[in-house]
Design an enzyme around this catalytic site. Sequence first.
Site, PDB file in Angstrom:
ATOM      1  N   ASP A 264       0.839  -1.207   0.000  1.00 39.54           N
ATOM      2  CA  ASP A 264       0.000   0.000   0.000  1.00 39.54           C
ATOM      3  C   ASP A 264       0.870   1.251   0.000  1.00 39.54           C
ATOM      4  O   ASP A 264       2.059   1.212   0.333  1.00 39.54           O
ATOM      5  CB  ASP A 264      -0.977   0.012   1.194  1.00 39.54           C
TER       6      ASP A 264
ATOM      7  N   GLU B  81       0.001  -1.204   5.629  1.00 41.84           N
ATOM      8  CA  GLU B  81       1.126  -0.836   6.498  1.00 41.84           C
ATOM      9  C   GLU B  81       1.037   0.636   6.863  1.00 41.84           C
ATOM     10  O   GLU B  81       1.268   1.031   8.001  1.00 41.84           O
ATOM     11  CB  GLU B  81       2.457  -1.114   5.791  1.00 41.84           C
TER      12      GLU B  81
HETATM   13 ZN   LIG Z   1       6.782   2.216   4.002  1.00 42.68          ZN
END
Ligand SMILES: [Zn+2]
Length: 395
Positions: free
Chosen positions: A74, A136
């Site tokens: 992401d 993340e």
């Molecule tokens: Zn990163």
Amino acid sequence: MDTARSISVLESLVGFDTTSRNSNLALIGWVEAYLDRLGVAHARVPDETGTKANLIATIGNADVPGYILSGHTDVVPVDGQNWSSDPFRLAQRDGRLYGRGATDMKGFVACCLAAVPDMLARKLKQPIHLAFSYDEEVGCIGVRGIIDRLRDWPVKPVACFVGEPTCMQVVIGHKAKRSVQATVRGRTCHSSLAPLGVNAVEFAARVIDAVEFAARVIVKVRDIAERLVREGPRDPLYDVPHSTGHTGLVHGGSALNIVPDLCTFEYEFRTIAADDPDALAREVESYARDVLEPQMKAVAPEAGITLRDRSSFPGLDTAPSSDIVGLSRAFAGRNDLAKVAFGTEAGGYAADGIASVVVGPGSIDQAHKADEFIAVSELEKCGVFIDRLIDHCSS
Ligand SMILES: [Zn+2]
């Protein structure tokens, strides 16, 4: 390592808008098709909504402990940023590759994928695992599913390399984070009758008397933060060598002539290994619970304070003398070690007993910004690192 192949893979990866609010499944499907063409088995670890997934793949003999190459798929939003070119189309200018995620951290993921043919050709004696996560950037959420899955593996990995951008410097530590969302409830009335209400905002601020109660908690957070600055433990490898505390968002009140009955705010602690973020959060909680709340409830039984965990991740503190650090220094071809301000998935792996370091291509200075880029030379350095890992795993 074939840098042209890394660039070509990166071009494909950047083309998927995997901003954390979006599904990452199109990118995951692309990686699966890539691995299928090479005959590499892979497994999805989906989230509960089925719109996002992690991907795990193993190259080499899984009966032997191996090494994880870990990256997130992401990226942060481009909203409101002024880009010189389409952020989701890789653009090469002056030895740099521009695109959202180029440095954070699709560049690393591209290097890992580009190395798979070399890994296959070398008949690895120790396996290399690829672990690519979702979400993340919104609190190291996706990787938890990967770590859960690893717990079921009969043979545990030796170590994990998390390829966040460090310009290929070996990073052995980052701070832990614990953040809390607080809601203060009082009893409302017209401000001219203020002494009759428990002013959710007013009970606390010494400076602005309309924001008093929540501010007392905020002042508590600040007192702890000041104590950490004054006399807290130190770790000189960090730019800010002590733990920190801070309050960010505050929302409360609707008009000056109404005693606000609701105030919400968020605070966080970021701690070095010598401090416990949970203990600091508990210190605030017991002040709110044991000191402030009884005073409020004595006036209005419905008044009170709710504290809810917002996000947290464990810190990383890998010993400089550990095997993984020695290997990483040799692979990276440099001896200097660092600790970084930003959190990574490495803390989660380490908390689960897998020795971890952060080492990846590109600079964090370019991350999250308009015209994010990675230098081609960084992909080359990362290629050398992975080549040496492959050598190590096949000898
Ligand atoms: Zn990163």
